[in-house]
Design an enzyme around this catalytic site. Structure first.
Site, PDB file in Angstrom:
ATOM      1  N   ASP A  92     -10.621   2.956  -4.846  1.00  0.00           N
ATOM      2  CA  ASP A  92      -9.634   2.240  -5.106  1.00  0.00           C
ATOM      3  C   ASP A  92      -9.440   2.224  -6.848  1.00  0.00           C
ATOM      4  O   ASP A  92     -10.662   2.182  -7.638  1.00  0.00           O
ATOM      5  CB  ASP A  92      -9.763   0.600  -4.573  1.00  0.00           C
ATOM      6  CG  ASP A  92      -8.402   0.060  -4.319  1.00  0.00           C
ATOM      7  OD1 ASP A  92      -7.831   0.238  -3.285  1.00  0.00           O
ATOM      8  OD2 ASP A  92      -7.792  -0.290  -5.494  1.00  0.00           O
ATOM      9  N   ILE A  93      -8.303   1.775  -7.353  1.00  0.00           N
ATOM     10  CA  ILE A  93      -8.224   1.490  -8.844  1.00  0.00           C
ATOM     11  C   ILE A  93      -8.916   0.280  -9.208  1.00  0.00           C
ATOM     12  O   ILE A  93      -9.411   0.024 -10.274  1.00  0.00           O
ATOM     13  CB  ILE A  93      -6.715   1.778  -9.155  1.00  0.00           C
ATOM     14  CG1 ILE A  93      -6.743   1.687 -10.851  1.00  0.00           C
ATOM     15  CG2 ILE A  93      -5.969   0.803  -8.540  1.00  0.00           C
ATOM     16  CD1 ILE A  93      -5.359   2.046 -11.251  1.00  0.00           C
ATOM     17  N   ASP A 137      -8.786   6.103 -10.614  1.00  0.00           N
ATOM     18  CA  ASP A 137      -7.355   6.005 -10.561  1.00  0.00           C
ATOM     19  C   ASP A 137      -7.108   7.348 -10.050  1.00  0.00           C
ATOM     20  O   ASP A 137      -7.303   8.701 -10.691  1.00  0.00           O
ATOM     21  CB  ASP A 137      -6.899   5.927 -11.872  1.00  0.00           C
ATOM     22  CG  ASP A 137      -5.465   5.718 -12.195  1.00  0.00           C
ATOM     23  OD1 ASP A 137      -4.674   6.303 -10.977  1.00  0.00           O
ATOM     24  OD2 ASP A 137      -4.897   5.394 -13.140  1.00  0.00           O
ATOM     25  N   VAL A 138      -6.241   7.473  -8.848  1.00  0.00           N
ATOM     26  CA  VAL A 138      -5.936   8.932  -8.309  1.00  0.00           C
ATOM     27  C   VAL A 138      -4.962   9.515  -9.300  1.00  0.00           C
ATOM     28  O   VAL A 138      -5.149  11.079  -9.047  1.00  0.00           O
ATOM     29  CB  VAL A 138      -5.136   8.723  -6.987  1.00  0.00           C
ATOM     30  CG1 VAL A 138      -6.038   7.847  -5.918  1.00  0.00           C
ATOM     31  CG2 VAL A 138      -3.889   7.813  -7.186  1.00  0.00           C
ATOM     32  N   ASN A 193      -4.594   7.831   0.785  1.00  0.00           N
ATOM     33  CA  ASN A 193      -3.652   6.616   1.490  1.00  0.00           C
ATOM     34  C   ASN A 193      -3.185   5.598   0.237  1.00  0.00           C
ATOM     35  O   ASN A 193      -2.241   4.811   0.359  1.00  0.00           O
ATOM     36  CB  ASN A 193      -4.731   5.771   2.072  1.00  0.00           C
ATOM     37  CG  ASN A 193      -4.363   4.254   2.530  1.00  0.00           C
ATOM     38  OD1 ASN A 193      -3.269   3.923   3.220  1.00  0.00           O
ATOM     39  ND2 ASN A 193      -4.867   3.449   1.794  1.00  0.00           N
ATOM     40  N   SER A 250       5.504   7.696   4.941  1.00  0.00           N
ATOM     41  CA  SER A 250       6.284   6.510   4.978  1.00  0.00           C
ATOM     42  C   SER A 250       7.598   7.057   5.916  1.00  0.00           C
ATOM     43  O   SER A 250       7.877   8.156   5.966  1.00  0.00           O
ATOM     44  CB  SER A 250       6.866   6.053   3.906  1.00  0.00           C
ATOM     45  OG  SER A 250       7.724   4.919   4.020  1.00  0.00           O
ATOM     46  N   TYR A 308       9.146   6.095  -4.955  1.00  0.00           N
ATOM     47  CA  TYR A 308       8.491   5.887  -3.740  1.00  0.00           C
ATOM     48  C   TYR A 308       9.103   7.027  -2.759  1.00  0.00           C
ATOM     49  O   TYR A 308       8.341   7.912  -2.201  1.00  0.00           O
ATOM     50  CB  TYR A 308       8.888   4.437  -3.356  1.00  0.00           C
ATOM     51  CG  TYR A 308       8.024   4.401  -2.141  1.00  0.00           C
ATOM     52  CD1 TYR A 308       6.755   3.617  -2.226  1.00  0.00           C
ATOM     53  CD2 TYR A 308       8.646   4.442  -0.678  1.00  0.00           C
ATOM     54  CE1 TYR A 308       6.062   3.213  -0.945  1.00  0.00           C
ATOM     55  CE2 TYR A 308       7.962   4.023   0.506  1.00  0.00           C
ATOM     56  CZ  TYR A 308       6.805   3.616   0.392  1.00  0.00           C
ATOM     57  OH  TYR A 308       6.099   3.285   1.552  1.00  0.00           O
ATOM     58  N   LYS A 349       6.997  10.171  -1.124  1.00  0.00           N
ATOM     59  CA  LYS A 349       6.545  10.031   0.227  1.00  0.00           C
ATOM     60  C   LYS A 349       7.387  11.254   0.904  1.00  0.00           C
ATOM     61  O   LYS A 349       6.850  12.021   1.977  1.00  0.00           O
ATOM     62  CB  LYS A 349       7.404   9.032   0.944  1.00  0.00           C
ATOM     63  CG  LYS A 349       6.447   7.689   0.482  1.00  0.00           C
ATOM     64  CD  LYS A 349       4.990   7.679   0.609  1.00  0.00           C
ATOM     65  CE  LYS A 349       4.340   6.310   0.379  1.00  0.00           C
ATOM     66  NZ  LYS A 349       2.834   6.441   0.718  1.00  0.00           N
ATOM     67  N   VAL A 409       4.318  -2.307   6.894  1.00  0.00           N
ATOM     68  CA  VAL A 409       3.070  -2.613   7.518  1.00  0.00           C
ATOM     69  C   VAL A 409       2.830  -4.045   6.894  1.00  0.00           C
ATOM     70  O   VAL A 409       2.894  -4.066   5.511  1.00  0.00           O
ATOM     71  CB  VAL A 409       2.087  -1.744   7.224  1.00  0.00           C
ATOM     72  CG1 VAL A 409       0.694  -1.897   7.946  1.00  0.00           C
ATOM     73  CG2 VAL A 409       2.474  -0.287   7.622  1.00  0.00           C
TER      74      VAL A 409
END
Length: 281
Positions: free
Chosen positions: A41-42, A79-80, A106, A162, A179, A183, A212
C-alpha cells in the site's frame, strides 16, 4: 500457522491496496485458504484525493489480521505509480517467500469533485486517477509477470476494475473521467496479458464490482454526490436486478478467491461482474 487444507496452500499472493477495504478483505480470505501474503500500500495521502487514505497503521492491522487467519504477511510500503518501487516490492516478496503465484492489482482511488474544477485541478485529478488505476496496474503486472514465468508453475492475476469499466461513468470532472478511463483501460491490459501469459499457464482476469462499502465510498464526499439527483444518476448506470444497494468487500473477495483457485483453472481473459445485475443486458 498456515492452514494445511486450504485451496491456496503453499501459494504466495501479492496484493496492492492491501491496507484496508477490498485489499484487506482479499488478503485475509486468501490467508484463510492457505496463502502467504505480500500486502502493499502507499500508506500515505495523495494530495488530490478528497478523503483520508490508508495509513501505515492500517497496513499493520492488515498484517495482524492475516496472521490471525493463519497466514504469513510482509507489509510493503510503495506507490504503484513508481515502477522501480514496484520492482523492488516484487523482489522483496520473492526474498521473503521464495515464490509468487497470485497477483491482485487492486489499488484504487476515487475523486469526488463538487463545483467547478479549474483546468489544473482537472488535469491533476485525471493524472492521479490514471496513474494509480491504469499505469499502476501495468507497473504491477510488468514487474510480477517474469518471475511467475520463470517459476514455471503458472499462476493467476486478477485486476480490480469496476462497473464503470463496462458501462462507463462520467460527471464531467477529471477525476471521474480518469477513473472510468482507467477501469476500461485495464480490460485491454487484461485481454492482452491473457494472450501473452496463457502459454505459461498464467491466467489473467478482471472483476467489476459496483459500489463497495469501503472507505473509498463510505465517506462524506461520496454521500454528498449521492444526495444530488444528477450525481446519483451518473453513478447508478442502470437498475439493479437484485435487491442489493451496496456490496460488502467479501462479495468481491469471494469471486476473487474462486478466480485464483484451481477451481477456475480454465478461466482466463474474462470480465467478471460482481454487481447485482447492474450491467446485465
Amino acid at each position: 500457522m498456515t492452514p494445511s487444507n486450504g485451496r491456496l496452500r503453499g501459494k504466495v499472493a501479492f496484493i496492492t491496496g492491501a491496507a484496508r477495504g477490498q485489499g484487506r478483505s482479499h488478503a485475509v480470505a486468501l490467508a484463510r485458504e492457505g496463502a502467504d501474503i505480500a500486502a502493499l500500500d502507499i500508506a500515505d495521502q495523495i494530495e488530490s484525493v478528497p478523503y483520508p487514505m490508508a495509513t501505515r497503521g492500517d497496513l499493520e492491522e492488515t498484517v495482524a489480521l492475516v496472521a490471525a487467519a493463519g497466514g504469513r504477511c510482509v507489509p510493503i510500503v510503495a506507490d504503484v505509480r513508481d515502477i522501480h518501487a514496484m520492482d523492488g516490492a516484487v523482489k522483496q516478496t520473492l526474498g521473503e517467500f521464495g515464490r509468487l503465484d497470485i497477483v491482485l492489482a487492486n489499488a484504487g482511488i476515487l475523486h469526488i469533485s463538487r463545483g467547478a474544477e479549474t483546468l489544473d485541478q482537472s488535469a491533476r485529478n485525471w493524472a492521479d486517477a490514471v496513474g494509480v488505476m491504469l499505469t499502476g496496474v501495468y507497473n504491477t503486472i510488468r514487474v510480477a509477470a517474469q518471475p511467475m514465468i520463470d517459476q514455471g508453475d503458472g499462476g493467476s492475476i486478477v485486476i480490480t476494475s469496476s462497473t464503470a469499466g463496462l458501462a462507463g461513468m462520467h460527471d464531467g470532472t477529471g477525476g471521474i473521467a480518469g477513473y472510468s478511463a482507467a477501469k476500461h483501460g485495464v480490460v485491454g491490459l487484461m485481454r492482452g496479458y491473457a494472450k501473452v501469459l496463457g502459454r505459461h499457464g498464467i491466467r489473467v482476469n478482471t472483476v467489476h464490482p459496483m459500489g463497495v462499502a469501503t472507505p473509498m465510498v463510505m465517506n462524506d464526499r461520496f454521500a454528498e454526490l449521492y444526495e444530488d439527483p444528477e450525481g446519483a444518476r451518473i453513478l447508478d448506470v442502470s437498475p439493479r436486478l437484485l435487491p442489493i444497494n451496496i456490496l460488502e468487500p467479501a462479495d468481491v473477495t469471494n469471486a476473487i478467491v474462486w478466480l485464483v483457485s484451481d477451481e477456475a483453472r480454465a478461466i482466463t481473459g474474462i470480465t467478471l461482474p460482481v454487481d447485482a445485475g447492474v450491467t446485465s443486458p
